[in-house]
Scaffold this motif. Structure first.
Motif: not given
Ligand SMILES: Nc1ncnc2c1ncn2[C@@H]1O[C@H](COP(=O)(O)OP(=O)(O)O)[C@@H](O)[C@H]1O
Ligand SMILES: [Mg+2]
Lengths: 434, 351
Positions: A259-263
């Motif tokens: 879910a991370w913005d770099t995920g």
């Protein structure tokens, strides 16, 4: 008492001790703490007495004693007979004491004023002596800590000698810094908006996770694997057990990576021109989707196993009979299989409701109640209140009161479920007639 | 409706339980599938009702090929050995179930269920659950549920096996009464030859996945095609004597010589033979006297059963009306009815 009864008691003693220590004692302690105002500032042992700004506020608002509060708040230095006597004992030059006696009755509002007057005496006391003398004439009790009621009352009497017994009690109560018994926790709970929010969040959390996953998805898995060849069925059940057996920290970390913005999600959707963002904490709705998924994938496995074994226990001829009676797959599931699963469904519903109500570990690890408290469920709010928050003032008493509400709700729900599923009907002995 | 199994083959994994069986059940008849436990009777039944897919061959209901038709669409009624009543439904709901899944109108369902309940005499049990019924009552409910959708064929898998002996007698005639009353084609699976003989129009006797003989009960009893059939039918059972053919007769292993009727086509002397002698064909009357010692007496009430040990050690059985003049261990000389002797060759085939 006969010997077999004694033996029985002896045998259940270890279990009884465990039950009492692990289950009863925490509940009782929770109930006890719930009726205190314990917090980091009161400590959990006894306290002292201090006329703090808070205490004055309370005297004014709660006890309607504004004039007393006003007087107690004034700092003051007074040249009086007890002070002069104390000076003699402290070894101050007798000439200075004699000269001071000429000033008896004078008061000063601030230490600075008092000390200037002492410095200007004819005998010119040294700097050290000025300090000693001013201390002896200090009649202000604001912010001083007293270890006992007697010491507090003595100090109060030095500034306000003619107070009534009731006024003394009021001052004692208002200035006490330790914890006290109170029902205020529950009044506060009923009045603040955070309560309602946690309640609604908890209902959302339990209702969605329970119906969609712990029961619904678990049932889908159990029934689909039931109709599969046994090897494939075993494989699928194994896959869905993985979330349950993996360590929660790692399991949640995987979700965060997703879910991370770099995920994964951001990178993947980035290919279609969608801006990367933290999908989990982006909005309240997103956070809920993740919270329910994270808990659901773990929670579905238990229902799946229980429903699967219950399905295996259905006599095969019953299924054959329904087929030759013309029932389609759906009709078979609905009319034959589901009624046979009444008990397991009751059990899983009860068990999972209670465990969802009290569990917050995965929410703590994933959203920690965020964004902005939108996934802060009751149990997590309790944890934050009593054990871990940013403000640093841990309110044990209020937290215990919140936990007690959970206990009561849990007991109440268990009883309600038993009624709903007609417990007596299920365990009733059939009449058999030959 | 006529049912035809044509080259029916069933394998479980590598094990072929039934190999190319052909069996016809005539319209309106009640046929018994009789055989020892494990011979494939239930497997055959499950193939007919569609619970098991068959490995090869065809199944015809009338002219309709139902080989690849799901059991839901076959219109069969089945009474399972365990009855398989739905435990969470009342008797009325159980009987109504086949109609409910067809989504008939409630009033129509009620009418048919009531009619069925009346037919099997369970009107007063309709509100009970299966757990509150005796074995015989459960049996009746299972029958009603099987019959309510007016199936083309009624299949009964060991329907009496779980009943005590009194109920078994009652339900035996009850099932037959229902079958005759409805005129339905029925297949009764049983390992009990008395059931098969007393309830059915014809018997198909099975052994190790094969049908050995199909005939009416009387014909099969009198005229068994093999040693297996002769041994399976009859209570008390037939006795066998093993030996070899002589010219015009038989010599047992122990040396007894028995002349055989000229109508039996005997193999060359010295070939192995087995004689089958039913208890009612050995006694005071007969034409082939034989000596022996009474080694056991079983009183059956109206009749006595005697085990007679021959000098060679072989044994014959005799069933006779009660008589008080012979005692255990007494030497007797009784006779065999020579024209009723059943003669089998070394493969067990009747000569
Ligand atoms: N589902 C199955 N899987 C493997 N073997 C089976 C299965 N069902 C039956 N069999 C085998 O087929 C044979 C015939 O079984 P069955 O038809 O039940 O005999 P019965 O004549 O007693 O009814 C037995 O040897 C049994 O072990
Ligand atoms: Mg069987």
């Amino acid at each position: 008492m006969n010997s077999s009864k004694k033996l029985g008691l002896l045998l259940i003693t270890p279990a009884a001790i465990v039950v009492v220590m692990l289950f009863l004692v925490p509940v009782v302690l929770t109930a006890v703490f719930a009726f205190t105002n314990m917090s980091t500032s009161t400590g959990i042992s006894g306290g002292a007495y201090q006329i703090s700004p808070n205490a004055l506020q309370e005297l004014r608002d709660h006890y309607d004693m504004p004039s007393v509060a006003e007087r107690l708040s004034q700092s003051g230095f007074a040249v009086d007979e007890p002070g002069l006597a104390a000076l003699g004992k402290a070894g101050i030059d007798a000439d200075i004491v004699t000269e001071l006696r000429g000033h008896i009755g004078e008061t000063f509002a601030a230490r600075r004023d008092a000390e200037r007057a002492i410095r200007n005496l004819n005998h010119r006391p040294s700097l050290r002596e000025v300090k000693q003398i001013s201390d002896q004439f200090n009649r202000s009790i604001m912010n001083a800590r007293y270890d006992s009621k007697a010491a507090l009352l003595a100090a109060v009497a030095s500034v306000m000698p003619n107070l009534s017994g009731a006024e003394h009690q009021a001052i004692i109560a208002a200035s006490y810094t330790g914890w006290t018994w109170t029902t205020g926790n529950f009044r506060r709970m009923a009045s603040i908006p955070g309560t309602q929010r946690s309640l609604v969040n908890t209902m959302v959390y339990v209702a969605f996770t329970l119906t969609l996953f712990n029961i619904g998805f678990a049932m889908v898995l159990a029934i689909t694997t039931f109709y599969m060849p046994s090897r494939a069925a075993g494989f699928f059940r194994g896959v869905w057990l993985l979330p349950r057996i993996s360590p929660p920290v790692i399991y949640v970390l995987l979700w965060k990576w997703l879910a991370w913005d770099t995920g994964f999600l951001s990178v993947f959707l980035g290919r279609f021109g969608i801006h990367s963002r933290n999908w989990m904490l982006d909005s309240g709705t997103n956070a809920w989707v993740f919270v329910v998924l994270i808990n659901g994938f773990v929670g579905a496995s238990m229902g799946m196993l229980i429903f699967s074994s219950a399905l295996q226990a259905i006599p095969r001829p019953l299924l054959y009979a329904s087929e030759v009676d013309g029932a389609s797959r759906w009709q078979q599931i609905w009319h034959i299989i589901m009624p046979q699963l009444r008990w397991p469904i009751l059990f899983v519903t009860c068990y999972q409701t209670l465990s969802l109500l009290t569990s917050f570990d995965l929410i703590l690890l994933s959203t920690n109640g965020g964004p902005g408290g939108s996934t802060e469920v009751w149990a997590l709010a309790t944890y934050h209140t009593a054990l871990n928050n940013y403000a640093g003032n841990l309110e044990y008493g209020y937290g215990a009161a919140m936990a007690l509400v959970l206990v009561v709700v849990g007991v109440f729900l268990s009883l309600a479920y038993l009624r709903l599923f007609n417990y007596r009907d299920l365990v009733a002995k059939p009449l058999i007639e030959h | 409706m006529r049912i035809l199994l044509d080259g029916f083959t069933k394998s479980f994994g590598p094990m072929t339980v039934i190999d190319k069986m052909t069996l016809e059940i005539r319209d309106g008849e009640m046929l018994a599938l009789l055989g020892p436990s494990g011979c494939g009777k239930s497997t055959t039944l499950f193939a007919i009702c569609g619970i098991h897919k068959i490995s090869a061959g065809r199944i015809l209901f009338g002219d309709r090929d139902v080989t690849n038709v799901a059991s839901q669409q076959r219109n069969v009624g089945v009474v399972f050995q365990s009855y398989a009543l739905y435990p969470h439904m009342t008797v009325a709901e159980n009987i109504a179930f086949p109609l409910e899944v067809k989504k008939l109108k409630a009033a129509e369902i009620k009418r048919q269920v009531d009619q069925m309940a009346e037919l099997v005499h369970i009107e007063e049990l309709m509100k009970r659950r299966p757990a509150e019924l005796s074995g015989g009552q459960q049996q009746r409910v299972a029958l009603a549920r099987a019959l309510v959708r007016k199936p083309d064929v009624l299949l009964l898998d060991e329907p009496l096996a779980n009943l005590d002996s009194k109920l078994r007698l009652e339900m035996r005639s009850e099932i037959r009464r229902l079958q005759l009353a409805t005129g339905i084609t029925a297949i009764l699976v049983t390992h009990d030859q008395v059931e098969a003989m007393s309830m059915c129009d014809r018997i198909a006797i099975m052994n190790a996945g094969e049908i050995v003989q199909i005939a009416t009960p009387g014909e099969m009893y009198r005229n068994p095609r093999t040693e297996f059939v002769a041994g399976f039918l009859g209570n008390p059972p037939i006795a066998f004597l093993h030996g070899v053919a002589t010219s015009g007769g038989f010599a047992s292993v122990g040396g007894e010589a028995i002349a055989l009727p000229a109508s039996v086509p005997l193999p060359p002397p010295g070939s192995k033979l087995t004689l089958g002698i039913r208890p009612e064909h050995f006694g005071p009357t007969g034409n082939i006297p034989i000596r022996g010692r009474i080694s056991f007496i079983e009183t059956q009430g109206r009749e006595n059963l005697y085990d007679v040990t021959l000098p060679s050690g072989s044994m014959l059985r005799s069933i006779q009306p009660l008589r008080g003049d012979v005692a255990l261990n007494e030497e007797i000389e009784w006779s065999i009815a020579g024209d009723r002797i059943l003669v089998f060759d070394e493969h067990g085939t009747r000569l």
